[in-house]
Design an enzyme around this catalytic site. Structure first.
Site, mmCIF file in Angstrom:
data_model
loop_
_atom_site.group_PDB
_atom_site.id
_atom_site.type_symbol
_atom_site.label_atom_id
_atom_site.label_comp_id
_atom_site.label_asym_id
_atom_site.label_seq_id
_atom_site.Cartn_x
_atom_site.Cartn_y
_atom_site.Cartn_z
ATOM 1 N N ASN A 191 -5.290 12.383 0.862
ATOM 2 C CA ASN A 191 -4.356 11.525 1.598
ATOM 3 C C ASN A 191 -5.173 10.730 2.613
ATOM 4 O O ASN A 191 -6.396 10.908 2.721
ATOM 5 C CB ASN A 191 -3.258 12.368 2.266
ATOM 6 C CG ASN A 191 -2.113 11.510 2.790
ATOM 7 O OD1 ASN A 191 -1.596 10.656 2.068
ATOM 8 N ND2 ASN A 191 -1.721 11.699 4.043
ATOM 9 N N LYS A 192 -4.513 9.869 3.333
ATOM 10 C CA LYS A 192 -5.187 8.981 4.289
ATOM 11 C C LYS A 192 -6.191 9.723 5.160
ATOM 12 O O LYS A 192 -5.915 10.826 5.624
ATOM 13 C CB LYS A 192 -4.115 8.289 5.144
ATOM 14 C CG LYS A 192 -4.592 7.343 6.215
ATOM 15 C CD LYS A 192 -5.534 6.266 5.718
ATOM 16 C CE LYS A 192 -4.994 5.450 4.575
ATOM 17 N NZ LYS A 192 -6.041 4.605 3.934
ATOM 18 N N GLN A 248 -1.600 2.225 9.904
ATOM 19 C CA GLN A 248 -0.323 2.318 9.166
ATOM 20 C C GLN A 248 0.718 3.115 9.945
ATOM 21 O O GLN A 248 1.915 2.868 9.825
ATOM 22 C CB GLN A 248 -0.550 2.978 7.796
ATOM 23 C CG GLN A 248 -1.314 2.133 6.795
ATOM 24 C CD GLN A 248 -2.796 2.406 6.847
ATOM 25 O OE1 GLN A 248 -3.344 2.735 7.893
ATOM 26 N NE2 GLN A 248 -3.462 2.270 5.723
ATOM 27 N N ARG A 280 -7.576 -0.202 -6.743
ATOM 28 C CA ARG A 280 -7.860 0.855 -5.759
ATOM 29 C C ARG A 280 -8.062 2.171 -6.525
ATOM 30 O O ARG A 280 -7.313 2.457 -7.452
ATOM 31 C CB ARG A 280 -6.711 0.996 -4.734
ATOM 32 C CG ARG A 280 -6.562 -0.255 -3.850
ATOM 33 C CD ARG A 280 -5.636 0.006 -2.684
ATOM 34 N NE ARG A 280 -6.248 0.872 -1.687
ATOM 35 C CZ ARG A 280 -5.578 1.394 -0.653
ATOM 36 N NH1 ARG A 280 -4.289 1.160 -0.508
ATOM 37 N NH2 ARG A 280 -6.188 2.173 0.223
ATOM 38 N N ARG A 318 0.860 -1.182 0.000
ATOM 39 C CA ARG A 318 0.000 0.000 0.000
ATOM 40 C C ARG A 318 0.895 1.231 0.000
ATOM 41 O O ARG A 318 2.108 1.128 0.093
ATOM 42 C CB ARG A 318 -1.026 0.002 1.148
ATOM 43 C CG ARG A 318 -0.640 -0.601 2.429
ATOM 44 C CD ARG A 318 0.509 0.051 3.121
ATOM 45 N NE ARG A 318 0.307 1.481 3.300
ATOM 46 C CZ ARG A 318 1.252 2.377 3.471
ATOM 47 N NH1 ARG A 318 2.541 2.014 3.485
ATOM 48 N NH2 ARG A 318 0.997 3.649 3.628
ATOM 49 N N GLY A 319 0.251 2.398 -0.124
ATOM 50 C CA GLY A 319 1.012 3.635 -0.280
ATOM 51 C C GLY A 319 1.073 3.936 -1.776
ATOM 52 O O GLY A 319 1.397 3.046 -2.577
ATOM 53 N N ALA A 320 0.757 5.185 -2.132
ATOM 54 C CA ALA A 320 0.532 5.515 -3.545
ATOM 55 C C ALA A 320 1.675 5.098 -4.486
ATOM 56 O O ALA A 320 1.440 4.358 -5.449
ATOM 57 C CB ALA A 320 0.221 7.007 -3.657
ATOM 58 N N ASP A 325 -1.959 10.968 -1.918
ATOM 59 C CA ASP A 325 -2.414 9.947 -2.864
ATOM 60 C C ASP A 325 -2.808 10.537 -4.209
ATOM 61 O O ASP A 325 -2.701 9.888 -5.242
ATOM 62 C CB ASP A 325 -3.584 9.155 -2.272
ATOM 63 C CG ASP A 325 -3.057 8.213 -1.203
ATOM 64 O OD1 ASP A 325 -2.867 8.663 -0.061
ATOM 65 O OD2 ASP A 325 -2.767 7.044 -1.543
HETATM 66 O O1 MRU Z 1 -4.462 3.213 2.247
HETATM 67 P P1 MRU Z 1 -2.991 3.426 2.096
HETATM 68 O O2 MRU Z 1 -2.181 2.859 3.212
HETATM 69 O O3 MRU Z 1 -2.503 2.999 0.726
HETATM 70 O O4 MRU Z 1 -2.823 4.988 2.163
HETATM 71 C C1 MRU Z 1 -1.538 5.524 2.081
HETATM 72 C C2 MRU Z 1 -1.482 6.973 2.284
HETATM 73 O O5 MRU Z 1 -2.473 7.653 2.425
HETATM 74 C C3 MRU Z 1 -0.121 7.586 2.211
HETATM 75 O O6 MRU Z 1 -0.017 8.658 3.087
HETATM 76 C C4 MRU Z 1 0.085 8.071 0.789
HETATM 77 O O7 MRU Z 1 -0.127 7.033 -0.123
HETATM 78 C C5 MRU Z 1 1.414 8.646 0.579
HETATM 79 S S1 MRU Z 1 2.641 7.385 0.403
HETATM 80 C C6 MRU Z 1 4.131 8.059 0.028
#
Ligand code: MRU
Length: 343
Positions: free
Chosen positions: A244-245, A193, A86, A45-47, A234
């Site tokens: 973002n999250k 996370q 996603r 996970r993470g963009a 994101d």
């Molecule tokens: O749902 P996730 O864990 O994929 O969400 C991740 C985030 O919101 C991160 O902050 C974002 O992707 C930035 S990662 C460099």
């Protein structure tokens, strides 16, 4: 450097982020379906990391094609499957589109050449992401002073990228420059996370990190215990609105109320140059059980109704600056973003 995702002996290997920090398990993914599921169930996970998984997924799908006549259909099916994993992170679509351009450009070279070209492109994206993160870190660390305490949300670290991080890249670079800083990590409900990944990442590097629950930041800001906020992203719209999250928006409002700088750190692959404002960003709604449970354990009434939006949008007016590999963008973001988009 964190081995978020790699290619080894014709399979995609990734660390299972669902198991961290208790267990360091590496999974070997042997089909595009396995890669798609890994993105959906947050093994990865993470963009930026999702984008890399999609790129390696397309390389994998092509690698497994036995006959030229199945090539186009296999690639298209894999592309469609990964596209649906996603909805919010721009990097996923950016990576898929880039791989498709490379596929189309080299299609005439035939199957064997394409296998090599697509794998090389995925690896190139991996290396580029690492290099971009380090540049972001370098630009971002200039905003951090010796003695600062930085609040971050979710995990925008090595695990969310090719291995250095965006928001955590800024933190890593500040430490590398000899700045004595402390980090406060929001736990980041529902999937934690921050507690599971950010704390693990920073602690293993000896960077002082303290875990707080998501509802503690306001109190600590009021007491003067937080100097600035740095988060990842994101998807960023043309006007600077940033998805973002979930919980990032609340942190931004708290930062504004307490006159604290609020920075977003993200590479160009996170910007969506096709949308004017954050209103157009699709927000993922995830399964109810992620809220009903913590670590697989039910914490409420079994059939309680639940909302689970996975992201929120922080309006550009609450953002002090966006740290990119091209430097720091300051408000008004519209002209600055157009300039880096090349328009
Ligand atoms: O749902 P996730 O864990 O994929 O969400 C991740 C985030 O919101 C991160 O902050 C974002 O992707 C930035 S990662 C460099």
């Amino acid at each position: 450097m964190l081995p978020t995702i790699t290619w080894e002996n014709d399979v995609v290997v990734m660390i299972d982020q669902r198991k961290l920090p208790q267990k360091e398990v590496y999974l070997k993914l042997r089909s595009v379906e396995q890669v798609a599921l890994a993105i959906e169930n947050m093994t990865i996970r993470g963009a930026p990391a999702i984008g890399l998984a999609a790129a390696y997924g397309l390389a994998l799908a092509t690698h497994q094609v036995k006959s030229e006549k199945n090539l186009d259909e296999t690639f298209e099916k894999a592309y469609e499957r990964l596209w649906r994993t996603r909805p919010t992170a721009r990097n996923l679509f950016w990576a898929l589109e880039r791989m498709k351009r490379v596929f189309n450009k080299n299609r005439k070279q035939g199957l064997e050449a394409l296998k090599d070209v697509l794998l090389a492109e995925a690896k190139k994206m991996d290396m580029e992401d690492l290099a971009m993160n380090m540049k972001i870190g370098e630009y971002g660390q200039r905003l951090v002073s010796d003695g600062d305490t930085i609040l971050t949300h979710c995990n925008a670290g090595g695990l969310a990228t090719a291995g250095y991080g965006t928001a955590l890249g800024v933190i890593r670079a500040a430490v590398a420059h000899g700045k004595r800083i402390k980090v406060l990590s929001d736990e980041t409900r529902p999937l934690l996370q921050g507690a599971r990944l950010t704390c693990w990442e920073l602690q293993r590097e000896g960077i002082p990190v303290t875990l707080i629950t998501d509802n503690m930041a306001g109190y600590l800001m009021k007491k003067g215990e937080i100097s600035l906020v740095v988060v990842g992203a994101d998807r960023i719209a043309l006007n600077g609105d940033t998805a973002n999250k979930i919980g990032t928006y609340s942190a931004a409002i708290l930062a504004r109320e307490h006159h604290l700088p609020f920075y977003v750190a993200a590479p160009l692959s996170t910007f969506d140059f096709s949308i004017k404002t954050g209103e157009a960003i699709p927000i993922e709604e995830r399964q109810s059980n992620e809220v009903r449970k913590i670590g697989g354990k039910l914490i409420t009434v079994a059939d309680i109704q639940v909302r689970n939006p996975a992201f929120d949008v922080t309006p550009a007016r609450l953002i002090s600056g966006i740290i990119t590999e091209h430097g720091l963008l300051r408000p008004p973001f519209g002209p600055a973003i157009k300039k880096i988009a090349g328009g």
